[in-house]
Design a protein around this motif. Sequence first.
Motif, short mmCIF file in Angstrom:
data_model
loop_
_atom_site.label_atom_id
_atom_site.label_comp_id
_atom_site.label_asym_id
_atom_site.label_seq_id
_atom_site.Cartn_x
_atom_site.Cartn_y
_atom_site.Cartn_z
N GLY A 191 0.85 -1.19 0.00
CA GLY A 191 0.00 0.00 0.00
C GLY A 191 0.88 1.23 0.00
O GLY A 191 2.00 1.21 0.53
N ILE A 197 -2.98 0.08 -4.15
CA ILE A 197 -2.62 -1.20 -3.51
C ILE A 197 -2.18 -2.12 -4.64
O ILE A 197 -2.93 -2.32 -5.60
CB ILE A 197 -3.83 -1.80 -2.77
CG1 ILE A 197 -4.29 -0.85 -1.65
CG2 ILE A 197 -3.49 -3.17 -2.21
CD1 ILE A 197 -5.73 -1.05 -1.23
N ASP A 216 -7.43 3.35 -4.73
CA ASP A 216 -8.34 3.98 -3.77
C ASP A 216 -8.39 5.48 -4.04
O ASP A 216 -7.66 5.99 -4.90
CB ASP A 216 -7.84 3.70 -2.35
CG ASP A 216 -8.96 3.75 -1.32
OD1 ASP A 216 -9.41 2.69 -0.86
OD2 ASP A 216 -9.41 4.88 -1.00
N VAL A 220 -3.15 5.32 1.23
CA VAL A 220 -3.28 4.10 2.03
C VAL A 220 -2.32 4.18 3.23
O VAL A 220 -1.14 4.50 3.07
CB VAL A 220 -2.97 2.85 1.17
CG1 VAL A 220 -3.08 1.58 2.02
CG2 VAL A 220 -3.92 2.78 -0.02
N MET A 223 -2.96 -1.97 6.17
CA MET A 223 -3.83 -3.03 5.64
C MET A 223 -3.56 -4.33 6.36
O MET A 223 -2.50 -4.52 6.97
CB MET A 223 -3.65 -3.19 4.13
CG MET A 223 -2.27 -3.55 3.69
SD MET A 223 -2.11 -3.50 1.90
CE MET A 223 -0.39 -3.94 1.73
N LEU A 232 -9.07 -8.13 1.93
CA LEU A 232 -8.05 -7.22 2.45
C LEU A 232 -8.74 -6.06 3.15
O LEU A 232 -9.56 -5.35 2.54
CB LEU A 232 -7.19 -6.71 1.29
CG LEU A 232 -5.90 -5.96 1.64
CD1 LEU A 232 -4.87 -6.91 2.25
CD2 LEU A 232 -5.31 -5.29 0.39
N VAL A 234 -8.42 -2.41 4.63
CA VAL A 234 -7.53 -1.30 4.27
C VAL A 234 -7.95 -0.03 5.00
O VAL A 234 -9.15 0.28 5.09
CB VAL A 234 -7.56 -1.04 2.74
CG1 VAL A 234 -6.73 0.20 2.37
CG2 VAL A 234 -7.05 -2.26 1.99
N THR A 236 -7.07 4.28 5.30
CA THR A 236 -6.52 5.38 4.51
C THR A 236 -6.48 6.66 5.36
O THR A 236 -6.79 6.62 6.55
CB THR A 236 -7.39 5.65 3.27
OG1 THR A 236 -8.66 6.17 3.72
CG2 THR A 236 -7.62 4.38 2.47
N TYR A 244 -11.73 -5.05 0.84
CA TYR A 244 -11.63 -5.39 -0.58
C TYR A 244 -11.72 -6.90 -0.79
O TYR A 244 -11.11 -7.68 -0.05
CB TYR A 244 -10.29 -4.91 -1.15
CG TYR A 244 -10.23 -3.45 -1.50
CD1 TYR A 244 -10.70 -2.98 -2.73
CD2 TYR A 244 -9.70 -2.52 -0.61
CE1 TYR A 244 -10.64 -1.64 -3.06
CE2 TYR A 244 -9.63 -1.17 -0.93
CZ TYR A 244 -10.10 -0.73 -2.15
OH TYR A 244 -10.03 0.60 -2.48
N CYS A 251 -15.00 -3.30 -3.53
CA CYS A 251 -14.74 -2.67 -2.24
C CYS A 251 -16.03 -2.55 -1.45
O CYS A 251 -17.06 -2.10 -1.98
CB CYS A 251 -14.12 -1.29 -2.45
SG CYS A 251 -13.79 -0.40 -0.90
#
Length: 430
Positions: A191, A197, A216, A220, A223, A232, A234, A236, A244, A251
């Motif tokens: 990330g 990613i 995204d 990021v 994660m 995943l 994640v 941010t 995800y 997402c």
Amino acid sequence: MKEEEKKEERNKVKQRELLYKLMISQLFYDGHQNFAQELAAIVDQEATAISPSDRLMNIIAIGLQHEHEVDRPLNRLEYTLGPGLDLEYETEPQTSAPEPAMYETAYVTSHKDKCRAAAFSMDGSLVATGSVDASIKILDVDRMLAKSDPDAVELHPDAVVGHPVIRTLYDHLDEITCLEFHPREQILISGSRDTNIKMFDFSKTSAKKAFKTLTDAEQVTSMSIHPSGDFLAVTTEGPVVRFYDINSGQCYVCPYPREHHTGPLTSVRYSADARVCASASKDGDIKVWDGVSGRCVQTFTKCHDGAEVCSVLFSRNGKYILSSGLDSIVKLWELSTGRCLIAYTGAGSVGRQEHSAHAMFNHTEDFVMFPDEATTSLCAWDARNAQRKNLLSLGHNGPVRHMVHSPCSPAFITCSDDYRARFWYRRNVH
């Protein structure tokens, strides 16, 4: 069902009242009248109505005799690493795990800019490091150990130890902020502040670029990969945790705004069984999310007295969350009660912590580890009672911005603003 839950709750209250009575009567029996009266006042019991008794001592003696008969779920790592941290069952377990201050630097690798991300593979055989220069390195642990001490590794007389850096990957445009190894495939996930990613197939020696990219809208920050390898989590610079689907790229986010954080996110981790996922934020809160529905099921507010929460990490059994804050304090939270059970203090006593730093367990969960920013040393505590252990000088010339411990051996890696990542290891001493 609700009636049964109410009945169970009433039974728990009665059992706790009985426990306090037994404690008070035991204190009277042992001659600690003042403590007995103080406890009686705290728990709202009539001390004069409780007679001295040795019953609690007898119950404990019987319980200890049969404790091994209690069925406990076994983690798949328990056979090799022990059960990990479990305050319900053990307070003074015997451990052969080395104290963190006994580790030594086995290898140092350098990037062209600040190093702020790292990860171990599930089996502990590989380490990845990431830098502000947007590069990623994958290093072989055995090769690092062989380079640092050739006599300690059994090799064929004619064997040539290869370079520890087995892959260097370039496909991001900005700082690498987080790394994760896929639990089943030879895939490294990265990330970045470039909002991407990326997934790299490092089984191919020529692969420098990612074979898949998820883009995204925000930078990021952290994660965590689902144990199945299919999802995943994640975080941010925004307040919304993303989930995800790695295969489809879809997402998912919680659809209820009131359940989200109110500030930028700093950290996210799945529990080992993926039933829940924890996130941390600059808003000072930790949130726990259902691993299936994605709904927020628990919130720990102002965990570090309102300071930014820098990292979260589950214990192997999923009962506890280890958090670190910008207040330089590490805390252990119990999920079932929402309480802070232990605070690990003493780091940051020299000066105020300016940068975010991560706390971690060692591989057996006997120790808690956290970098002291002012002294560039490693603070360590007994995980069960917060007793301070010896400091370890980390040898960096800048703040340690990230640390991660091997999941299965006495090894960890430190990443610093001095451009370097140091691999630490404790060799067997015969």
